[in-house]
Design a protein around this motif. Structure first.
Motif, mmCIF file in Angstrom:
data_model
loop_
_atom_site.group_PDB
_atom_site.id
_atom_site.type_symbol
_atom_site.label_atom_id
_atom_site.label_comp_id
_atom_site.label_asym_id
_atom_site.label_seq_id
_atom_site.Cartn_x
_atom_site.Cartn_y
_atom_site.Cartn_z
ATOM 1 N N GLY A 72 39.336 35.775 45.532
ATOM 2 C CA GLY A 72 39.413 36.986 46.162
ATOM 3 C C GLY A 72 39.078 38.116 45.159
ATOM 4 O O GLY A 72 38.780 38.128 44.085
ATOM 5 N N PRO A 73 39.262 39.480 45.392
ATOM 6 C CA PRO A 73 38.989 40.621 44.652
ATOM 7 C C PRO A 73 40.012 40.232 43.808
ATOM 8 O O PRO A 73 40.931 39.890 43.733
ATOM 9 C CB PRO A 73 39.144 41.727 45.591
ATOM 10 N N GLU A 74 39.620 41.011 42.248
ATOM 11 C CA GLU A 74 40.612 40.585 40.981
ATOM 12 C C GLU A 74 42.005 41.038 41.316
ATOM 13 O O GLU A 74 42.856 40.710 40.865
ATOM 14 C CB GLU A 74 39.926 41.141 39.992
ATOM 15 N N VAL A 75 42.003 42.550 42.031
ATOM 16 C CA VAL A 75 43.129 43.257 42.167
ATOM 17 C C VAL A 75 44.045 42.236 43.079
ATOM 18 O O VAL A 75 45.353 42.180 42.694
ATOM 19 C CB VAL A 75 42.860 44.611 42.710
ATOM 20 N N MET A 76 43.381 41.629 44.133
ATOM 21 C CA MET A 76 44.278 41.102 44.995
ATOM 22 C C MET A 76 44.809 39.711 44.274
ATOM 23 O O MET A 76 46.191 39.494 44.518
ATOM 24 C CB MET A 76 43.315 40.547 46.220
ATOM 25 N N MET A 77 44.030 39.062 43.474
ATOM 26 C CA MET A 77 44.484 38.068 42.806
ATOM 27 C C MET A 77 45.604 38.329 41.903
ATOM 28 O O MET A 77 46.633 37.417 41.569
ATOM 29 C CB MET A 77 43.195 37.220 42.050
ATOM 30 N N GLN A 78 45.565 39.465 41.140
ATOM 31 C CA GLN A 78 46.390 39.925 40.036
ATOM 32 C C GLN A 78 47.969 40.117 41.117
ATOM 33 O O GLN A 78 48.878 39.798 40.309
ATOM 34 C CB GLN A 78 45.993 41.164 39.474
ATOM 35 N N VAL A 79 47.761 40.853 42.254
ATOM 36 C CA VAL A 79 48.964 41.124 42.761
ATOM 37 C C VAL A 79 49.419 39.847 43.259
ATOM 38 O O VAL A 79 50.738 39.410 43.054
ATOM 39 C CB VAL A 79 48.829 41.890 43.921
ATOM 40 N N PHE A 80 48.695 39.007 43.741
ATOM 41 C CA PHE A 80 49.186 37.714 44.242
ATOM 42 C C PHE A 80 49.628 36.699 43.216
ATOM 43 O O PHE A 80 50.720 35.975 43.532
ATOM 44 C CB PHE A 80 48.058 36.840 45.285
ATOM 45 N N THR A 81 49.372 36.426 42.003
ATOM 46 C CA THR A 81 49.886 35.714 41.004
ATOM 47 C C THR A 81 50.964 36.069 40.575
ATOM 48 O O THR A 81 51.884 35.387 40.115
ATOM 49 C CB THR A 81 48.732 35.610 40.060
ATOM 50 N N LYS A 82 51.161 37.565 40.621
ATOM 51 C CA LYS A 82 52.759 38.040 40.213
ATOM 52 C C LYS A 82 53.565 37.471 41.401
ATOM 53 O O LYS A 82 54.723 36.919 41.110
ATOM 54 C CB LYS A 82 52.432 39.374 40.198
ATOM 55 N N GLU A 83 53.185 37.591 42.671
ATOM 56 C CA GLU A 83 54.314 37.386 43.777
ATOM 57 C C GLU A 83 54.710 35.625 43.447
ATOM 58 O O GLU A 83 55.565 35.230 43.443
ATOM 59 C CB GLU A 83 53.392 37.470 44.806
ATOM 60 N N LEU A 84 53.418 34.976 43.401
ATOM 61 C CA LEU A 84 53.621 33.409 42.890
ATOM 62 C C LEU A 84 54.628 32.998 41.876
ATOM 63 O O LEU A 84 55.182 32.232 41.962
ATOM 64 C CB LEU A 84 52.150 32.733 42.783
ATOM 65 N N THR A 85 54.489 33.957 40.824
ATOM 66 C CA THR A 85 54.908 33.339 39.650
ATOM 67 C C THR A 85 56.351 33.920 39.746
ATOM 68 O O THR A 85 57.395 33.237 39.401
ATOM 69 C CB THR A 85 54.507 33.978 38.271
ATOM 70 N N ALA A 86 56.776 34.983 40.542
ATOM 71 C CA ALA A 86 58.132 35.558 40.881
ATOM 72 C C ALA A 86 58.689 34.472 41.628
ATOM 73 O O ALA A 86 59.924 34.270 41.531
ATOM 74 C CB ALA A 86 57.971 36.826 41.469
ATOM 75 N N ARG A 87 57.930 33.658 42.556
ATOM 76 C CA ARG A 87 58.645 32.755 43.294
ATOM 77 C C ARG A 87 58.856 31.320 42.685
ATOM 78 O O ARG A 87 59.362 30.501 43.074
ATOM 79 C CB ARG A 87 57.706 32.632 44.586
ATOM 80 N N GLY A 88 58.362 31.292 41.552
ATOM 81 C CA GLY A 88 58.546 30.009 40.358
ATOM 82 C C GLY A 88 57.437 29.342 40.604
ATOM 83 O O GLY A 88 57.653 27.899 40.009
ATOM 84 N N VAL A 89 56.137 29.655 41.252
ATOM 85 C CA VAL A 89 55.071 28.562 40.882
ATOM 86 C C VAL A 89 54.634 28.913 39.361
ATOM 87 O O VAL A 89 54.421 29.988 38.831
ATOM 88 C CB VAL A 89 53.891 29.007 41.884
ATOM 89 N N PRO A 90 54.747 27.749 38.931
ATOM 90 C CA PRO A 90 54.141 27.651 37.443
ATOM 91 C C PRO A 90 52.769 28.049 37.149
ATOM 92 O O PRO A 90 51.990 27.611 38.002
ATOM 93 C CB PRO A 90 54.385 26.305 37.026
ATOM 94 N N PRO A 91 52.497 28.998 36.118
ATOM 95 C CA PRO A 91 50.869 29.349 36.093
ATOM 96 C C PRO A 91 50.048 28.078 35.870
ATOM 97 O O PRO A 91 48.715 28.298 35.982
ATOM 98 C CB PRO A 91 51.023 30.208 34.746
ATOM 99 N N GLU A 92 50.428 26.911 35.359
ATOM 100 C CA GLU A 92 49.752 25.693 35.273
ATOM 101 C C GLU A 92 49.167 25.262 36.403
ATOM 102 O O GLU A 92 48.127 24.439 36.561
ATOM 103 C CB GLU A 92 50.445 24.601 34.408
#
Lengths: 284, 375
Positions: free
Chosen positions: A216-236
Motif C-alpha cells: 500500500g502507500p508507504e506511510v500506511m505501511m510504516q504505520v502498520f509495521t509499527k503496529e505489527l512489531t508492537a504486537r510482537g510480529v518479528p520483522p523477519e
C-alpha cells in the motif's frame, strides 16, 4: 529468460475491465508464441509495460500464474497509464519482464497469514490470494497454507474498493475485513470507516506464528509495521512491497535505490528485517 | 611474475604491436585537458605535460618534462567506451494493432579495444563496472560485447595530482591485478610486469631486458615517493557503518548549501553507472500511413543529482539537495559495499577536481566520521 530483458516484446490487449472511476484491469497476451511459452512469473512480480513513443511504467501482475491471461490492474497516474486507458482490446503494447521478487508463499506453511492492502496495493496481492485459492481448491496440502488467513483491505471510499465482486469467493478461504477512509454520503456503506490499523481489533492471530504480506502507500505501511512489531510480529516475517522510480527493471539504472537495495531487483517485495535500518528514514 | 625492462625508445614497438591487433585508446590532450581518444601514434601522447589539479581546479601545463607519463587523469574515463553516454537499445514501429521492435545486432567489431596507459584507479574502476554489469544475474549484453577482448596496458602513477587519493582507497598508485601489462616509468626505461597471457603474447618481438634488483629498487622508491605525496585519507575500515550511523548529521545540510546539484561529479566518476531511458520519436514516420509511431529507445547517463531522479507519479523521494548529495556519497562509500562487496570509489579524485565549488568527498567523509558522538 530467453529474451534480452532490456528489449520489450509485443503484447496484445485481450480485454479491459473498468474497476473503479480511475482504475481498470487489462488482460494481455504475449504475441510471440515462443516468448509466451517461456514466460513464467510468481505472485508479486511486475512487468514493464511500454507504449512506444510515450514511455514505460512498472506494473505489477494481478493475476495468478495458473491463469491463462496476464492481468495488470492500473490506475491512471502518469503519461503511460493515461495512454493505456485510451487503448482498446486488440491494441498492442510493449512488455518486458517479469521482474523482481515475489510473495514468499512457501514460507506460510501453518502460520497465520495476514494479507494487508491499501488502495491499489491489492493488485499484486490479488495474485497471491488467487494462487492460495487455487491451491486450496486442489487440496495440495503440501503447499497450501493451513493457518488462519486474513485479508485486511482499505480503500479511500466505497467506490474505490477494487475486485469487490471477488470478495465472496475470497471468503471461502480468508476472513475478509474491509474499511474505507471516508464513507460516501450517497452510498449506504455499512462497513468499517477508518484507516487500516482499525481493522486489527477484528483479527485474532498468533503474532509469533504468523506472516504478513503488506502492500500500500508507504506511510500506511510504516504505520502498520509499527503496529505489527508492537504486537510482537518479528520483522523477519513481515513482507512489504515497495514503490520507487523503476526505469530498467534489472538493477542497472540506479533509479530505484532505497538505501543499499535495488527495489526492482532485490525487491519490490522485501523482508522488513532486510531494510529496517532505512525504513522510515526521510528522503533516503 | 617476471619483471622486464623496456627501453623508452622501444615503447614505439610495443605500441605498434598493440595497434596491429586493437583499436588503441589512450590519453590525448585536447581543449586544455587530457582526454581519452583513439591514438594514431605514440607522439600524440601529451608527453612532458603535467596537470595541476585541486578542488575545482584543473590546468594542463607543458613543463617540458623528460618523463612520458607525468600527467594523470582528466575528466574522461574508460566508462565512456564500455558504457557509452548515449545508447540506442532498440527501435520501434507501432501501428494501433501491431508493434515491431528491432534491436540492432551488435555490429561485429572491427577490432577490440586496447586501453593504453590506463591508471591504476581506472583499472580498479573497470573492475567495479564489471561487477555492476556482468556479475548481476541479468547482465548488460551490450557492455559484455565491448568488454570481451579488451586489452589493458596500465601505467603506475609516479606524479599523482593533488586531488588523487588512490593510496587511501587501496587501488594505487601501483596496479595490482586486472591488467594485461603494466609499466612503471624509471629514469632509463620502463619496468614491465606481465599480468596475463595476452600481455605476454603482445611482448613477442619487442626487445626487452631482464630487470635487475636495482630497477626493482628504483621502482619501489618512486612508488613510495608517490604514496607520500598523497595526503588525503579515508577511514576505510569504518565504512559503511560510520555513514549509516550519521544519516541525519548536520554536515549534510552544510554541504548541500554549497553543492550546486550540477551532477559534474557523477559524470566524471569512472564508476557512476546510472542511466535513464526515454523514447525518441521521429517526425519522419508520420508521413507513412500505417505507422502511428516510430522511433528509438534512448538510454542516457543520468545523475542522482537531477531533481527527477527519484520521482514517481505523485511524489519525489529526494527533493532536497541535501538528500541527493547524501544519496550520492552513501552510494559510493556505503551502499556499494553492501551491493558489491567493495566501495564504489577508486580514489581518482575526479569529483574533487571537477566540482565547480570544490567540494572534497574525503573532507566531507572525514567531517562526518570525526564526530562519532553526534547522533
Amino acid at each position: 529468460m530467453i529474451h534480452d530483458p532490456m528489449i520489450p516484446f509485443e503484447a496484445t490487449i485481450r480485454w479491459i475491465k473498468k474497476e473503479t472511476r480511475d482504475t481498470a484491469t487489462y488482460a494481455m497476451k504475449i504475441a510471440d508464441r515462443r516468448i509466451a511459452r517461456a514466460y513464467r512469473f510468481q505472485p508479486g512480480q511486475f512487468n514493464m509495460l511500454s507504449i512506444p513513443g510515450i514511455g514505460e511504467a512498472p506494473i505489477s501482475i494481478s493475476s495468478a500464474p495458473e491463469e491463462e491471461e496476464i492481468l495488470h490492474t492500473v490506475r491512471v497516474a502518469g503519461d503511460v497509464t493515461t495512454q493505456l486507458s485510451r487503448l482498446r482490446p486488440g491494441d498492442a503494447v510493449g512488455m518486458r519482464g517479469p521482474f523482481g521478487t515475489s510473495w514468499p508463499l512457501d514460507e506460510v506453511e501453518d502460520r497465520d497469514l495476514l494479507i494487508v492492502a491499501g488502495g491499489l496495493g491489492i493488485a499484486p496481492l490479488r495474485s497471491a490470494i488467487r494462487r492460495i485459492l487455487h491451491l486450496a481448491r486442489r487440496r495440495k496440502t503440501a503447499s497450501c497454507p493451513t493457518g488462519k488467513k486474513f485479508i485486511l483491505y482499505g480503500a479511500k471510499t466505497p467506490k474505490d474498493i477494487l475486485f469487490r465482486d471477488e470478495f465472496p469467493r475470497y471468503r471461502s478461504a480468508f476472513q475478509v475485513h474491509l474499511t474505507v477512509d471516508k464513507a460516501d454520503p450517497e452510498e449506504s456503506w455499512k462497513g468499517e470507516v477508518g484507516l487500516i490499523p482499525t481493522l486489527m481489533r477484528h483479527v485474532s492471530f498468533n503474532p509469533l506464528k504468523s506472516i504478513v504480506f503488506l502492500c500500500g502507500p508507504e506511510v500506511m505501511m510504516q504505520v502498520f509495521t509499527k503496529e505489527l512489531t508492537a504486537r510482537g510480529v518479528p520483522p523477519e516475517k513481515i513482507f512489504v512491497a515497495m514503490e520507487r522510480n523503476m526505469n530498467c527493471g534489472v538493477g542497472l539504472c540506479g533509479h530505484c535505490l532505497f538505501g543499499p537495495v535495488f527495489v526492482c531487483k532485490d525487491g519490490p517485495i522485501f523482508r522488513l528485517s532486510r531494510i529496517v535500518d532505512f525504513w522510515g528514514v526521510r528522503e533516503i | 611474475m617476471s619483471q622486464l625492462i623496456l627501453w623508452k625508445e622501444d615503447l614505439q614497438q610495443l605500441f605498434h604491436r598493440l595497434q596491429a591487433a586493437y583499436r588503441v585508446i589512450g590519453p590525448l590532450a585536447a581543449d586544455g585537458v587530457v582526454g581519452l581518444a583513439e591514438l594514431e601514434n605514440l607522439s600524440s601522447l601529451p608527453i612532458g605535460h603535467r596537470d595541476r589539479q585541486g578542488p575545482g581546479v584543473y590546468r594542463l601545463e607543458n613543463v617540458g618534462d623528460a618523463d612520458i607519463f607525468s600527467f594523470v587523469v582528466g575528466p574522461d574515463s574508460v566508462k565512456r567506451f564500455l558504457h557509452p553516454p548515449v545508447q540506442h537499445p532498440y527501435t520501434f514501429r507501432k501501428s494501433r494493432k501491431r508493434l515491431h521492435i528491432a534491436s540492432p545486432r551488435a555490429a561485429p567489431q572491427e577490432k577490440p579495444l586496447a586501453f593504453f596507459a590506463l591508471r591504476p584507479c581506472d583499472v580498479a574502476a573497470l573492475k567495479l563496472l564489471d561487477k555492476v554489469f556482468l556479475e548481476s544475474p541479468l547482465k548488460d549484453r551490450r557492455y559484455q560485447a565491448v568488454r570481451d577482448g579488451v586489452f589493458l596496458l596500465a601505467v603506475n602513477c609516479l606524479h599523482p595530482a593533488e586531488t588523487c587519493f588512490c593510496h587511501a582507497m587501496q587501488t594505487g598508485p601501483e596496479v595490482r591485478d586486472g591488467f594485461d601489462l603494466s609499466l612503471t616509468e624509471l629514469d632509463a626505461g620502463f619496468l614491465v610486469e606481465i599480468g596475463s597471457e595476452k600481455g605476454k603474447e603482445i611482448l613477442n618481438g619487442v626487445p626487452t631486458a631482464e630487470a635487475t634488483a636495482r630497477d626493482a629498487a628504483e621502482k619501489a622508491a618512486k612508488l613510495e615517493a608517490s604514496r607520500s605525496r598523497m595526503k588525503r585519507s579515508v577511514p576505510l575500515r569504518a565504512l559503511p557503518q560510520v555513514l549509516y550511523n550519521h544519516l541525519e548529521h548536520p554536515r549534510w545540510a552544510e554541504t548541500a548549501a554549497r553543492c550546486l546539484g550540477c551532477g559534474n561529479c557523477t559524470q566524471v566518476c569512472p564508476t557512476c553507472f546510472c542511466t535513464t531511458a526515454h523514447d525518441h520519436v521521429s517526425l519522419a514516420c508520420l508521413a507513412q500511413k500505417e505507422a502511428q509511431w516510430c522511433g528509438s529507445r534512448v538510454r542516457l547517463w543520468d545523475s542522482c543529482f537531477s531533481l527527477n531522479f527519484a520521482r514517481v507519479h505523485g511524489g519525489n523521494f529526494r527533493t532536497s539537495r541535501k538528500a541527493r548529495y547524501r544519496h550520492w556519497m552513501l552510494h559510493k562509500l556505503a551502499y556499494w559495499i553492501d551491493q558489491f562487496g567493495t566501495p564504489g570509489c577508486v580514489g581518482c579524485g575526479r569529483c574533487i577536481t571537477w566540482c565547480p565549488v570544490g567540494i572534497d568527498v574525503t573532507e566531507e567523509l572525514e567531517a562526518i566520521a570525526a564526530s562519532r558522538n553526534v547522533p
